[in-house]
Design a protein around this motif. Structure first.
Motif, PDB file in Angstrom:
ATOM      1  N   PRO A  47      32.001  33.826  46.531  1.00 52.50           N
ATOM      2  CA  PRO A  47      32.606  34.750  45.599  1.00 52.50           C
ATOM      3  C   PRO A  47      32.489  34.398  44.209  1.00 52.50           C
ATOM      4  O   PRO A  47      32.472  33.325  43.558  1.00 52.50           O
ATOM      5  N   VAL A  48      32.475  35.704  43.271  1.00 52.74           N
ATOM      6  CA  VAL A  48      32.399  35.476  42.100  1.00 52.74           C
ATOM      7  C   VAL A  48      33.954  35.534  41.314  1.00 52.74           C
ATOM      8  O   VAL A  48      33.961  34.983  40.385  1.00 52.74           O
ATOM      9  N   SER A  49      34.724  36.089  41.858  1.00 48.81           N
ATOM     10  CA  SER A  49      36.043  36.168  41.703  1.00 48.81           C
ATOM     11  C   SER A  49      37.216  35.465  42.685  1.00 48.81           C
ATOM     12  O   SER A  49      36.683  36.169  43.953  1.00 48.81           O
ATOM     13  N   ILE A  50      38.060  34.507  42.392  1.00 53.23           N
ATOM     14  CA  ILE A  50      39.060  34.575  43.357  1.00 53.23           C
ATOM     15  C   ILE A  50      40.368  34.683  42.721  1.00 53.23           C
ATOM     16  O   ILE A  50      40.576  34.592  41.425  1.00 53.23           O
ATOM     17  N   SER A  51      41.328  35.111  43.465  1.00 52.57           N
ATOM     18  CA  SER A  51      42.897  35.122  43.202  1.00 52.57           C
ATOM     19  C   SER A  51      43.316  33.903  43.807  1.00 52.57           C
ATOM     20  O   SER A  51      43.483  33.788  45.176  1.00 52.57           O
ATOM     21  N   GLU A  90      35.189  22.738  44.650  1.00 53.27           N
ATOM     22  CA  GLU A  90      34.046  23.414  45.417  1.00 53.27           C
ATOM     23  C   GLU A  90      33.530  24.765  44.882  1.00 53.27           C
ATOM     24  O   GLU A  90      32.357  24.642  44.927  1.00 53.27           O
ATOM     25  N   LEU A  91      34.426  25.424  44.316  1.00 56.17           N
ATOM     26  CA  LEU A  91      33.946  26.640  43.849  1.00 56.17           C
ATOM     27  C   LEU A  91      33.683  26.717  42.327  1.00 56.17           C
ATOM     28  O   LEU A  91      32.947  27.826  42.262  1.00 56.17           O
ATOM     29  N   ALA A  92      33.904  25.852  41.590  1.00 57.31           N
ATOM     30  CA  ALA A  92      33.733  25.801  40.302  1.00 57.31           C
ATOM     31  C   ALA A  92      32.183  26.521  39.865  1.00 57.31           C
ATOM     32  O   ALA A  92      31.997  27.268  38.972  1.00 57.31           O
ATOM     33  N   PRO A  93      31.142  25.732  40.545  1.00 54.92           N
ATOM     34  CA  PRO A  93      29.598  26.260  40.199  1.00 54.92           C
ATOM     35  C   PRO A  93      29.493  27.557  40.315  1.00 54.92           C
ATOM     36  O   PRO A  93      28.770  28.220  39.626  1.00 54.92           O
ATOM     37  N   ALA A  94      30.255  28.349  41.140  1.00 45.80           N
ATOM     38  CA  ALA A  94      29.849  29.657  41.474  1.00 45.80           C
ATOM     39  C   ALA A  94      30.834  30.826  40.919  1.00 45.80           C
ATOM     40  O   ALA A  94      30.630  31.687  40.285  1.00 45.80           O
ATOM     41  N   VAL A  95      32.168  30.455  40.968  1.00 44.98           N
ATOM     42  CA  VAL A  95      33.307  31.289  40.473  1.00 44.98           C
ATOM     43  C   VAL A  95      33.297  31.467  38.895  1.00 44.98           C
ATOM     44  O   VAL A  95      33.326  30.491  38.059  1.00 44.98           O
ATOM     45  N   TRP A  96      33.209  32.647  38.577  1.00 42.32           N
ATOM     46  CA  TRP A  96      33.226  33.189  37.215  1.00 42.32           C
ATOM     47  C   TRP A  96      34.655  33.452  36.649  1.00 42.32           C
ATOM     48  O   TRP A  96      34.954  33.088  35.527  1.00 42.32           O
ATOM     49  N   TYR A  97      35.310  34.199  37.347  1.00 42.95           N
ATOM     50  CA  TYR A  97      36.674  34.890  37.089  1.00 42.95           C
ATOM     51  C   TYR A  97      37.790  34.339  38.140  1.00 42.95           C
ATOM     52  O   TYR A  97      37.764  34.550  39.513  1.00 42.95           O
ATOM     53  N   LEU A  98      38.890  33.715  37.560  1.00 38.81           N
ATOM     54  CA  LEU A  98      39.935  32.967  38.437  1.00 38.81           C
ATOM     55  C   LEU A  98      41.295  33.806  37.962  1.00 38.81           C
ATOM     56  O   LEU A  98      41.666  33.558  36.646  1.00 38.81           O
ATOM     57  N   CYS A 276      38.342  37.233  46.975  1.00 40.80           N
ATOM     58  CA  CYS A 276      39.207  37.138  47.917  1.00 40.80           C
ATOM     59  C   CYS A 276      40.389  36.308  47.545  1.00 40.80           C
ATOM     60  O   CYS A 276      40.579  36.312  46.104  1.00 40.80           O
ATOM     61  N   VAL A 277      41.416  36.265  48.248  1.00 45.47           N
ATOM     62  CA  VAL A 277      42.745  35.471  47.933  1.00 45.47           C
ATOM     63  C   VAL A 277      43.274  34.491  48.603  1.00 45.47           C
ATOM     64  O   VAL A 277      42.741  34.208  49.715  1.00 45.47           O
ATOM     65  N   ILE A 278      43.603  33.328  47.710  1.00 45.49           N
ATOM     66  CA  ILE A 278      44.048  32.075  48.389  1.00 45.49           C
ATOM     67  C   ILE A 278      45.504  31.980  48.172  1.00 45.49           C
ATOM     68  O   ILE A 278      45.904  32.172  47.026  1.00 45.49           O
ATOM     69  N   THR A 279      46.316  32.052  49.202  1.00 43.17           N
ATOM     70  CA  THR A 279      47.676  31.960  49.184  1.00 43.17           C
ATOM     71  C   THR A 279      48.252  30.806  48.703  1.00 43.17           C
ATOM     72  O   THR A 279      47.595  29.911  48.752  1.00 43.17           O
ATOM     73  N   TRP A 280      49.473  30.245  48.371  1.00 39.59           N
ATOM     74  CA  TRP A 280      50.172  29.208  47.789  1.00 39.59           C
ATOM     75  C   TRP A 280      49.832  28.181  49.098  1.00 39.59           C
ATOM     76  O   TRP A 280      49.971  26.735  48.657  1.00 39.59           O
TER      77      TRP A 280
END
Length: 342
Positions: A47-51, A90-98, A276-280
């Protein structure tokens, strides 16, 4: 003023790019468009963006909000910072927007500024949304110092009477004072971030104050105003929240007097590929309309993100979106793309 601030924010967002992120975004975009013509359903990248949801706890009781109504079918809790750091690595290389927000009030998380700082150190564009009731001088300073790129403040009225009609239990004076603290600390620290946004959820009780909130934002030196249409869960028979101005409504009145969603529910969804969304508690759910986490794709406490992003369950869910989206419960009231930006 607003245009200059948006331009500066856009440059800041682009400054977070890297070769790896651009290539990943290209793969996601390409695979999505191929899925629209029936050529595969799997994304080619991460994913480019995750919540990420810091907490489901909230101090207010807004209608049409599971946190405010205390109506979750899932437990309330706080995100474990060690789990968060593991996923971020794990995701930092791909994710642009958090986006550090899903349900609840993020400033209630005891380590909220650490969450921002961890992502900022990895040069990820970070954003959050708040009701601003916890933006005292100290928290405003920490917010600016944390490296947060975008701060969305919910302000759904320009008078206390109108504001509290939706933000039940809230105080408009605290929203305004919190906004002033952020602006003051940005100046003191000579920081252009966070890009400060007033988000105005347009409902019938406040739609007459649309021009007033723009004037208020300018007077407070807010960078941007966003007008957002309201999601109403039980909209079929109408609601006192649905505005009269059709521009700001997600629904239209049919000839029989009932209401229906404006959007045509097509058999594809960009969110299934790029976010996608990652819950607490570490559950991965497909999008922000799954507020009760009814469609968990996996558990990050026991799985790597990459494994669950490409697993058979996620593939099956994406396929159902491309074949019969109207049969998926969280899609039936989907109004993606119905925001109004001024």
């Amino acid at each position: 003023m607003f245009m200059h601030a948006r331009y500066r924010d856009g440059l800041n967002f682009l400054s977070k790019c890297s070769g790896t992120r651009v290539w990943n975004a290209f793969k996601i975009l390409s695979s999505y468009y191929l899925s629209k013509i029936g050529t595969g359903v799997d994304p080619w990248g991460l994913p480019v963006s995750i919540s990420v949801e810091p907490t489901t706890s909230c101090n207010l009781r807004c209608p049409e909000c599971p946190s405010g109504l205390r109506s979750f079918s899932r437990p309330t809790g706080m995100l474990d910072i060690d789990l968060y750091r593991k996923v971020l690595d794990e995701l930092a290389p791909a994710v642009w927007y958090l986006i550090l927000y899903f349900q609840g009030e993020p400033y209630l998380h005891p380590n909220f500024f650490e969450l921002i700082e961890a992502a900022a150190k990895k040069k990820i564009y970070t954003a959050t949304s708040t009701n601003a009731h916890y933006l005292n001088s100290e928290n405003a300073r920490k917010t600016v110092e944390s490296g947060l790129d975008r701060l969305i403040i919910s302000i759904d009225g320009t008078t206390q009477e109108t504001y509290q009609s939706y933000r039940i239990g809230g105080k408009l004076e605290r929203v305004i004072s919190g906004t002033k603290e952020i602006v003051a600390w940005k100046k003191k620290l000579k920081s252009s971030t966070p890009h400060l946004i007033f988000q105005f959820l347009v409902v019938k009780p406040n739609e007459h104050q649309i021009s007033e909130v723009q004037t208020l934002a300018e007077s407070l030196e807010v960078d941007e105003v966003v007008f957002k249409t309201a999601q109403v869960y039980d909209h079929k028979n109408g609601s006192p929240l649905i505005p009269d101005n059709p521009r700001y409504s997600r629904y239209y009145k049919k000839s029989d007097g009932t209401y229906a969603i404006k959007n045509q529910l097509l058999n594809h969804c960009w969110k299934m590929w790029h976010s996608c969304v990652i819950t607490w508690d570490g559950q991965v759910v497909p999008c922000c309309f799954d507020k009760d986490a009814r469609h968990p794709m996996g558990d990050l406490k026991t799985e790597r993100f990459k494994d669950l992003w490409f697993n058979s369950q996620y593939t099956s869910f994406r396929r159902s979106v491309t074949q019969a989206r109207s049969e998926i419960d969280i899609c039936t009231n989907c109004t993606e793309g119905m925001q109004v930006f001024n």
